[in-house]
Motif scaffolding. Structure first.
Motif, PDB file in Angstrom:
ATOM      1  N   ASP A 101       0.855  -1.186   0.000  1.00 12.98           N
ATOM      2  CA  ASP A 101       0.000   0.000   0.000  1.00 12.98           C
ATOM      3  C   ASP A 101       0.890   1.234   0.000  1.00 12.98           C
ATOM      4  O   ASP A 101       1.483   1.577   1.024  1.00 12.98           O
ATOM      5  CB  ASP A 101      -0.883  -0.043   1.256  1.00 12.98           C
ATOM      6  N   GLY A 103      -0.149   4.237  -0.568  1.00  9.90           N
ATOM      7  CA  GLY A 103      -0.956   5.437  -0.372  1.00  9.90           C
ATOM      8  C   GLY A 103      -1.645   5.840  -1.664  1.00  9.90           C
ATOM      9  O   GLY A 103      -2.802   5.497  -1.894  1.00  9.90           O
ATOM     10  N   LYS A 137      -4.244   3.175  -0.034  1.00 11.96           N
ATOM     11  CA  LYS A 137      -4.987   3.594   1.176  1.00 11.96           C
ATOM     12  C   LYS A 137      -5.960   2.522   1.646  1.00 11.96           C
ATOM     13  O   LYS A 137      -7.114   2.816   1.982  1.00 11.96           O
ATOM     14  CB  LYS A 137      -5.742   4.904   0.925  1.00 11.96           C
TER      15      LYS A 137
END
Ligand code: HDC
Length: 279
Positions: A101, A103, A137
């Protein structure tokens, strides 16, 4: 264990792949099946995985998945057996390796092992990383694991490159390359690529990986593995400059787009076969 997918190929597929990464009509061992040294460029090892059916959907792994937002992020290829056959029936087994991940993006790594259908002998191993913009996210781990050569980031030495090979791609490069297996519309359909953020369909990462890998082969000979990060996009027609440094038994390299000066491949390395013999 995931089901294997068959990939059968012959001299026509070999020549098409070689042309797709810029072989010239005068490169007889790569374009003429009757040449006594007829062969396929080693980066052909990434092709059989395109027949593989992963035991998962990207949709189920990352949120907000869109195929238009997917870019090839990194590639590791290991050639487990030389010489690479110029015709064979192979079977590829895919597996999910990891999900990160970042973001702004979700990153997914798939591993594929490709074996000879008749002998079961391993021929190629690949790890392919995709970078999916807008699919992060989700509360996942931002960092990936350490799998040795597959995750290595090679740092070029401070000195000027030991060798540089320059090659202009053609406007038709992606149109030809896609016939070797990656039919992603991003590389041919302007409407699709526009939604992905590109005015013009962009070149396959694995096409300029193949071209750079060809430059390493021409300069230093065969390698047992090769690892790259796709640091920037390439448009068909642009000129590639592969800068190489020999560090021990490894060719550390990076590739620039001449017209923009930007890197399209960074932190790359190819571990030479013992003896580092030239072709
Ligand atoms: O690097 C940017 C970029 O544009 N790269 C070029 C991408 C490209 O052109 N790829 C080839 C064409 S697409 C293609 O060929 C698709 C193909 O048809 C299908 C795939 C087939 C797979 C085979 C399966 C069978 C970009 C956009 C990728 C990233 O740039 P930024 O958004 O600016 O990211 P940045 O802020 O620098 O970094 C954010 C975090 O992400 C990590 N990262 C960066 N580039 C990466 C990458 N991870 C993997 N691959 C990359 N290329 C950074 O390290 C950073 O993470 P961290 O903060 O943890 O260090």
């Amino acid at each position: 264990k995931a089901q294997g997918s068959e990939f059968q190929y012959d001299e026509k597929d070999v020549i098409l792949y070689n042309l797709g990464i810029g072989a010239k009509r005068t490169d007889l061992p790569f374009v003429f099946e009757n040449d006594e040294n007829f062969q396929v460029y080693p980066t052909f090892g990434v092709i059989p995985q395109f027949n593989a059916v992963p035991p998962y959907n990207l949709d189920d792994i990352v949120p907000n998945f869109s195929p238009m937002m997917l870019l090839h992020g990194e590639q590791f290829l290991e050639i487990r057996k030389y010489p690479i056959p110029t015709e064979a029936k192979l079977i590829t087994y895919p597996k999910l390796i990891e999900v990160m991940d970042k973001g702004a993006a979700g990153v997914v790594v798939q591993g594929t092992t490709t074996v000879d259908a008749n002998t079961g002998e391993e021929i190629f191993y690949n790890e392919s990383t995709v970078f999916i913009r807008g699919s992060g996210k989700f509360g996942g781990n931002p960092k990936g694991g350490n799998r040795g050569a597959a995750t290595a980031v090679h740092k070029p030495p401070q000195r000027a490159p030991d060798a540089v090979v320059e090659e202009k791609t053609t406007e038709e490069q992606a149109a030809i390359y896609r016939l070797s297996g990656d039919r992603n519309p991003l590389h041919i359909d302007p409407e699709f690529s526009k939604v992905g953020g590109f005015e013009v369909p962009i070149l396959h990462g694995l096409c300029f990986f193949g071209i750079s890998g060809k430059h390493v082969l021409q300069t230093y000979g065969q390698y047992k593995n090769i690892k790259v990060r796709f640091a920037g996009t390439v448009l068909p027609g642009q000129t590639l400059q592969t800068e190489m440094w020999k560090v021990g038994n490894t060719v550390v390299f990076q590739t620039k787009v001449k017209e923009t000066g930007k890197l399209c491949i960074s932190g790359a390395g190819a571990e030479l076969l013992g003896g580092g013999s030239k072709l």
